[in-house]
Design a protein around this motif. Structure first.
Motif: not given
Lengths: 524, 358
Positions: A160-170
């Motif tokens: 129950r928290r925002p979840l994301a796939l993030v690339a190196t660098g943001g």
């Protein structure tokens, strides 16, 4: 049960399990901690040993009851951190005035028992919370659908928290926006490719007490860019960050596995397409019935008129992974094309029922050019477009032309690395090929020994080759004696160390001459 | 509290009497001022003797008073005959001719009604009453504590009709009268069964009117803008706080039957005072701790003029003293206390009284 560790009340208030809890009076100071939870059955109950505790009253009191005041007073004098009462309607004026006076935070919750038990878990049963979270994440993730998105959704529903796939660098690749613009630099410093190789969870402390927990996703192929599975916590609640750390490592593994599975499926499809196209190109006139059948299954229309497109890209782009983007770019321009991964790029063709008119083809070329521009966000490409041809053989021919055009286009920065064969004759296309960025330096270096020599050796050689190796014709055109021509030719042979009788050497020299010395008629 | 020798009341005393009755009303019991002008005109230059029960030992004394909404009483004024009608009715029913008049409740408006009735009927006034302070219900009268019946009793309504109740328990009397009032004019004159004056020392609060006068006179000696210590000393009580009324929270329970409110006073020194009220002020909490309860007299005084403020007149922003005066002595006896303790008002707090403190 583990030792009690005080947690920040603001962090508790920021947790999803405390969504139903609201502050009724005296908002907590950012440093106010809760070190335990005491429960009393109703408003008349008095907890003992309240120091630093959250006092929860299970039976919701009437808001006008003066006993709330007595409770507030006794909790404050007992050193309680806060009082939690049932139902979240506002406190009466006298009670809130008193809470402000004694400086005691009063919280309201529709289900005070659930809130109190949640708080107790965060304060004194952090390991239990972590274990429970990991178990639930594991079971949800394993049972989730096939896609990476499904796993993210399932894990998100537990955390129950925002979840994301993030690339190196943001850069966020998938999911919620967890990296705010102002935190980008901090994130980029911590989530590096080097850090990902250690396979360890990273904590990024952000401005305003927020926290990012990031775990690298195991790469599917060697050329995959590093990805992080990231969640954002508004406050550092130790039990929650520990649970998230453990849960993310599980989730990242599942996501990695799902990505591999998807990759496998995609590659299987890609191989099937490539082999089908191979058969089509090899024997367009004599298609086996099974090949026809497979083409039909793949949705390829072999009859009708085909316009071939070849998209070349650099070797570091993965054509299999990026195929959907190519399909989308074409689709967004209104082109339904068959796209097949081939080598370092894609072969595609657009089929129409009737032979397209010139204007139609022009319009298509325009659309393809715009699609190339869309693609340029993700990959630099060189695009060639063939002419329209019909039937199964037409596919092979138009793709062949498109391939040629694409190779030429790669050297043409000025035209945006885009070339449409229809615009030039085939001969011109070939000639144009010699004027590419790659050929010109080669031609120049081939003919370099002739430069600066007495006598117009380059002009002489070009004319000689143009005039079918006739010395007398050359002499006539240049207005010099044929002996002079012969003498110049022998100098050229010795300077370039070539045999002008060898057809392939002669051809190479001829092309090089045409590249460097452009006849006035071809200029422009 | 008995006063030696018969006291007298003159028109000049009426202002002090009204203030004293307000203090005994503890925020309720109605405003005595409008009706005291009726008393003023009845008294003229004369004087009214306040007899001690002992002085009229053999006489049959009838308790009278008004019941119902005091606010309606000040708008729908009596024509004068109501108290006579009630007394006559009770006389007819019991066959005993009343020889003296006493008050049911010497506090607020009812402190004056019995005096007017005595003058109207031409009967002597006995300084005794059945409450000793403002009390909201008939089943809280001293007679109920002393096991005396409230019936027969007679009600005379301003419309002219009369209601007589007999053989009913105090609770039934209370309930019947409330129901009757709701169906008629909002208030009525009530006369209870006449009793021998000799019985009153045991079964009534004696000398309450004298106390009202004494309180009123002491109050009259206060300067404007007197400080808390001075007010406490002159009136013989304790100041629990002084400050601004921060909020008046009106709420009601029992389906709106009891108008309850919580008054918040922010003390100038910081404490938060909460005063729980129904018709009267019932309890004071200082910083969440109960500090004073009924039957002690909790009064809110205007901090500038020292005038007592009624519960329903309090507004946000009023500057007040929160004052406690001792309860009538009669109620302090352990066997009587239950009927007027906080629990009688559904407040589960033990009585906190000035009398119990060192």
């Amino acid at each position: 049960m583990s030792a009690e560790s005080p947690v920040l009340l603001v962090a508790l208030l920021g947790h999803a399990d405390w969504q139903q809890v609201s502050v009724l009076a005296s908002p907590p100071a950012p440093t106010l901690t809760v070190s335990g939870v005491s429960l009393v059955p109703d408003i008349r109950g008095r907890g003992t040993d309240l120091g630093g505790h959250l006092l929860a009253v299970l039976q919701p009191p009437s808001r006008n009851d003066w006993h709330i005041d007595v409770l507030i007073q006794s909790a404050a004098s007992g050193g309680a951190s806060a009082v939690l009462i049932g139902d979240s309607s506002p406190l009466s004026q006298p009670s809130s005035a008193l809470a402000a006076r004694v400086g005691l935070t009063v919280l309201g919750a529709d289900d005070p028992l659930a809130a109190a038990l949640a708080a107790r878990r965060f304060v004194s049963e952090a390991e239990l919370h972590a274990a429970d979270t990991v178990l639930r994440v594991t079971s949800m993730a394993v049972r989730s659908g096939e896609g990476v998105e499904d796993v993210m959704k399932a894990v998100g529903s537990v955390l129950r928290r925002p979840l994301a796939l993030v690339a190196t660098g943001g850069d966020t690749l998938l999911g919620a926006d967890v990296v705010l613009e102002e935190d980008r630099e901090t994130v980029a410093r911590t989530l590096t490719a080097v850090a990902a190789r250690s396979r360890a969870t990273q904590r990024v402390e952000l401005s305003g007490s927020a926290l990012l927990i990031a775990h690298p996703v195991p790469p599917t192929t060697a050329r995959d860019a590093t990805m992080w599975l990231v969640t954002r916590l508004p406050h550092d609640l130790p039990a929650e960050s520990a649970a998230s750390t453990a849960a993310l490592s599980v989730a990242a593994a599942v996501i990695g596995q799902r990505a591999s599975l998807r990759r496998l499926a995609v590659e299987r499809d890609a191989r099937a397409r490539a082999s089908l196209l191979g058969e089509l190109l090899n024997a367009p006139d004599d298609l086996a019935p099974t090949t026809r059948r497979r083409a039909l299954d793949a949705g390829w229309r072999l009859d009708g008129w085909h316009l071939g497109v070849r998209i070349d890209t650099s070797p570091d782009v993965d054509p299999v992974a990026q195929r959907p983007e190519v399909v989308n770019a074409l689709r967004e321009e209104g082109l339904e094309a068959v796209v097949v991964e081939q080598g370092d790029g894609w072969s595609a063709w657009i089929t129409s029922e009737d032979e397209p008119r010139g204007a139609d083809v022009e319009a298509r070329a325009g659309q393809i050019r715009r699609a190339q521009r869309r693609l340029s966000i993700t990959a630099a490409t060189a695009v060639g477009v063939g002419r329209c041809h019909s039937g199964p053989r037409g596919v092979a021919r138009t793709l062949g032309e498109a391939g040629e055009a694409a190779r030429l286009a790669a050297g043409r920065v000025a035209s945006g690395r885009f070339l449409h064969v229809d615009r030039l004759g085939l001969g011109q296309t070939l000639l144009a090929w010699t004027r590419t960025d790659t050929f010109q330096p080669a031609a120049r270096s081939l003919l370099a020994p002739l430069e600066g020599q007495p006598g117009d050796l380059l002009h002489t050689l070009t004319t000689y080759l143009d005039e079918e190796s006739s010395v007398s014709e050359t002499a006539a055109i240049l207005g010099i004696h044929r002996n002079t021509v012969s003498q110049r030719l022998s100098r050229i042979r010795s300077l370039l160390a070539v045999d002008l009788a060898d057809p392939s050497e002669r051809l190479a020299l001829h092309l090089a001459c045409r590249t460097i010395w452009i006849p006035p008629s071809d200029v422009g | 509290m008995s006063v030696p020798g018969p006291q007298t009341l003159r028109a000049a005393d009426l202002e002090a009497l009204a203030v004293g009755l307000c203090l005994l009303g503890s925020g309720g019991a109605g405003d005595p001022h409008p009706f005291s002008s009726v008393l003023r005109s009845r008294l003229g230059d004369g004087e009214l003797v306040l007899h001690a029960p002992a002085g009229l030992a053999g006489a049959s004394v009838v308790p009278v008073g008004m019941v119902g909404a005091t606010s309606v009483f000040t708008e729908k004024l009596p024509h004068g005959g109501e108290f006579g009608a009630a007394v006559a009715a009770i006389g007819r029913w019991t066959g005993a001719l009343p020889e003296a008049v006493m008050a049911i409740e010497t506090a607020g408006l009812n402190g004056i009604t019995a005096l007017v009735a005595a003058l109207h009927l031409g009967l002597p006034y006995v300084d005794a009453d059945l409450a000793g302070r403002g009390l909201p219900r008939l089943d809280q009268l001293t007679w109920v504590s002393a096991q005396l019946p409230l019936t027969p009793c007679a009600l005379a309504f301003p419309g002219g009709h009369t209601l007589l109740i007999d053989r009913a328990s105090p609770t039934d009397v209370e309930r019947t009268i409330r129901a009757a009032l709701a169906g008629t004019g909002g208030w009525a004159a009530l006369a209870l069964t006449p009793v021998p004056a000799g019985l009153l020392d045991e079964t009534a609060c004696v000398g309450t009117l004298g106390r009202a006068l004494a309180l009123g006179r002491a109050h009259g000696s206060l300067r404007m803008m007197a400080d808390a210590a001075e007010v406490a000393e002159v009136l013989g009580g304790e100041i629990l706080g002084e400050g601004r009324v921060y909020d008046v929270l009106r709420h009601s329970s029992d389906g709106g039957l009891h108008a309850e409110s919580s008054v918040t006073v922010l003390d100038r020194q910081g404490p938060v005072l909460r005063i729980e009220t129904e018709n009267e002020f019932l309890m004071v909490l200082v910083d969440g701790q109960p500090r004073a309860t009924v039957p002690d007299l909790i009064c809110l005084l205007d901090r500038r003029t020292n005038r007592p403020l009624a519960v329903d007149a309090l507004r946000r922003g009023d500057e007040v003293f929160v004052l406690v005066l001792p309860a009538p002595a009669w109620w302090l006896a352990p066997e009587h206390l239950d009927r007027v303790s906080p629990s009688a008002f559904a407040i589960d707090c033990p009585p906190l009284l000035l009398a119990g403190r060192p």
